[in-house]
Design a protein around this motif. Structure first.
Motif, PDB file in Angstrom:
ATOM      1  N   ILE A 173      -3.107  28.609 -14.140  1.00 25.00           N
ATOM      2  CA  ILE A 173      -2.587  28.830 -12.841  1.00 25.00           C
ATOM      3  C   ILE A 173      -3.604  28.731 -11.732  1.00 25.00           C
ATOM      4  O   ILE A 173      -3.328  27.898 -10.634  1.00 25.00           O
ATOM      5  CB  ILE A 173      -2.184  30.620 -12.680  1.00 25.00           C
ATOM      6  CG1 ILE A 173      -0.981  30.876 -13.438  1.00 25.00           C
ATOM      7  CG2 ILE A 173      -2.008  30.825 -11.328  1.00 25.00           C
ATOM      8  CD1 ILE A 173      -0.349  32.112 -13.530  1.00 25.00           C
ATOM      9  N   PRO A 174      -5.088  28.919 -11.938  1.00 26.84           N
ATOM     10  CA  PRO A 174      -6.036  28.690 -10.867  1.00 26.84           C
ATOM     11  C   PRO A 174      -6.096  26.987 -11.065  1.00 26.84           C
ATOM     12  O   PRO A 174      -6.423  26.703  -9.772  1.00 26.84           O
ATOM     13  CB  PRO A 174      -7.239  29.282 -11.615  1.00 26.84           C
ATOM     14  CG  PRO A 174      -6.725  30.399 -12.208  1.00 26.84           C
ATOM     15  CD  PRO A 174      -5.459  30.098 -12.837  1.00 26.84           C
TER      16      PRO A 174
ATOM     17  N   VAL B 228      -3.925  24.881 -11.498  1.00 28.66           N
ATOM     18  CA  VAL B 228      -2.785  24.293 -10.982  1.00 28.66           C
ATOM     19  C   VAL B 228      -2.818  24.631  -9.148  1.00 28.66           C
ATOM     20  O   VAL B 228      -2.490  23.868  -8.398  1.00 28.66           O
ATOM     21  CB  VAL B 228      -1.347  24.917 -11.266  1.00 28.66           C
ATOM     22  CG1 VAL B 228      -0.218  24.443 -10.092  1.00 28.66           C
ATOM     23  CG2 VAL B 228      -1.003  24.237 -12.422  1.00 28.66           C
ATOM     24  N   LEU B 229      -3.166  25.970  -8.871  1.00 30.66           N
ATOM     25  CA  LEU B 229      -3.471  26.076  -7.413  1.00 30.66           C
ATOM     26  C   LEU B 229      -4.580  25.248  -6.569  1.00 30.66           C
ATOM     27  O   LEU B 229      -4.339  24.791  -5.740  1.00 30.66           O
ATOM     28  CB  LEU B 229      -3.955  27.764  -7.272  1.00 30.66           C
ATOM     29  CG  LEU B 229      -4.280  28.469  -5.955  1.00 30.66           C
ATOM     30  CD1 LEU B 229      -3.105  28.161  -5.124  1.00 30.66           C
ATOM     31  CD2 LEU B 229      -4.700  29.914  -6.079  1.00 30.66           C
ATOM     32  N   TYR B 230      -5.729  25.119  -7.363  1.00 28.51           N
ATOM     33  CA  TYR B 230      -6.846  24.557  -6.674  1.00 28.51           C
ATOM     34  C   TYR B 230      -6.519  23.076  -6.793  1.00 28.51           C
ATOM     35  O   TYR B 230      -6.868  22.163  -5.800  1.00 28.51           O
ATOM     36  CB  TYR B 230      -8.333  24.783  -7.624  1.00 28.51           C
ATOM     37  CG  TYR B 230      -8.830  25.997  -7.401  1.00 28.51           C
ATOM     38  CD1 TYR B 230      -9.674  26.243  -6.021  1.00 28.51           C
ATOM     39  CD2 TYR B 230      -8.768  27.034  -8.149  1.00 28.51           C
ATOM     40  CE1 TYR B 230     -10.236  27.434  -5.835  1.00 28.51           C
ATOM     41  CE2 TYR B 230      -9.338  28.250  -7.853  1.00 28.51           C
ATOM     42  CZ  TYR B 230     -10.203  28.680  -6.693  1.00 28.51           C
ATOM     43  OH  TYR B 230     -10.742  29.517  -6.314  1.00 28.51           O
ATOM     44  N   SER B 231      -5.881  22.688  -7.881  1.00 28.85           N
ATOM     45  CA  SER B 231      -5.510  21.243  -7.824  1.00 28.85           C
ATOM     46  C   SER B 231      -4.488  20.911  -6.792  1.00 28.85           C
ATOM     47  O   SER B 231      -4.767  19.659  -6.082  1.00 28.85           O
ATOM     48  CB  SER B 231      -4.780  20.787  -9.043  1.00 28.85           C
ATOM     49  OG  SER B 231      -5.777  20.679 -10.222  1.00 28.85           O
ATOM     50  N   THR B 232      -3.379  21.652  -6.360  1.00 29.63           N
ATOM     51  CA  THR B 232      -2.611  21.418  -5.382  1.00 29.63           C
ATOM     52  C   THR B 232      -3.136  21.612  -4.087  1.00 29.63           C
ATOM     53  O   THR B 232      -2.699  20.439  -3.105  1.00 29.63           O
ATOM     54  CB  THR B 232      -1.365  22.559  -5.486  1.00 29.63           C
ATOM     55  OG1 THR B 232      -1.009  22.508  -6.764  1.00 29.63           O
ATOM     56  CG2 THR B 232      -0.554  22.232  -4.426  1.00 29.63           C
ATOM     57  N   ILE B 233      -3.905  22.364  -3.755  1.00 30.32           N
ATOM     58  CA  ILE B 233      -4.685  22.585  -2.428  1.00 30.32           C
ATOM     59  C   ILE B 233      -5.481  21.302  -1.987  1.00 30.32           C
ATOM     60  O   ILE B 233      -5.466  20.703  -0.976  1.00 30.32           O
ATOM     61  CB  ILE B 233      -5.578  23.481  -2.223  1.00 30.32           C
ATOM     62  CG1 ILE B 233      -4.833  25.030  -2.293  1.00 30.32           C
ATOM     63  CG2 ILE B 233      -6.174  23.946  -0.745  1.00 30.32           C
ATOM     64  CD1 ILE B 233      -5.431  26.337  -2.349  1.00 30.32           C
TER      65      ILE B 233
END
Length: 201
Positions: free
Chosen positions: A138-139, A141-146
């Motif tokens: 989850i982190p 995907v989150l950091y990658s997306t931002i």
């Protein structure tokens, strides 16, 4: 390369952007510095919408990060470096590239995934050390997306503003990316020297 990118985007529209950005993450020789500026130019002509184009670019990039992430989880760093030296020439990836990405991750931790998405030469391979170091999904995907969103918006906006000259983004961003990487290396060396000096004080 530029003609293939153009024809793919013209024939597949938003799906073409997503596909190209997905492939760009799997095969580093495909430049996002051409894909998203072309999308920006297409938006300027009124043939695409800004938000859907950016979403397509972000989705394609994030999906393209998963294979590297899971490869890093499944295979040891030593094995990956060996494979890169043996077969990496086909996708222009070497053991040095893997070491560089892993060192970046080791220095910055999970933040490396965010910052790495903004640095050409690092952004594609930063998923590997995230997997090697078993970063939580989850982190990741989150950091990658931002980070990806900022990069995609930046490139798309440049293409929109440059219009017919959108290819200049790739021409000028290449040298700039090298300067950024050099600056990061110099900063890291200075940081190490200062840290060692503090130990002896």
């Amino acid at each position: 390369m530029a003609e293939w990118i153009t024809s793919t985007m013209e024939s597949l529209d938003y799906w073409g952007i997503a596909l190209l950005m997905f492939l760009e993450n799997l095969f580093p020789p495909i430049p996002s510095e051409l894909i998203m500026p072309l999308a920006g130019f297409t938006i300027a002509k009124g043939d695409m919408g800004f938000v859907p184009a950016v979403l397509a670019g972000v989705i394609g990039t994030v999906l393209g990060a998963f294979p590297w992430y899971y490869l890093g989880k499944a295979v040891s760093e030593e094995r990956l470096e060996h494979l890169a030296d043996r077969y990496g020439k086909w996708i222009t990836v070497s053991s040095k590239d893997i070491k560089k990405a892993n060192n970046w991750f080791s220095r910055h931790g999970v933040r490396a995934v965010f910052f790495g998405r903004l640095v050409p030469g690092v952004r594609t391979l930063i998923s590997l050390p995230a997997g090697i170091n078993h970063m939580s999904f989850i982190p990741f995907v989150l950091y990658s997306t931002i980070g990806t969103s900022l990069w995609v918006i930046f490139l798309t906006t440049l293409g929109y503003l440059l219009g017919d000259n959108y290819e200049l983004v790739d021409e000028y961003l290449g040298p700039v990316s090298k300067i950024v990487l050099l600056s990061l290396v110099i900063w890291f060396i200075i940081w190490i020297v200062r840290k060692r000096n503090r130990r002896y004080e």
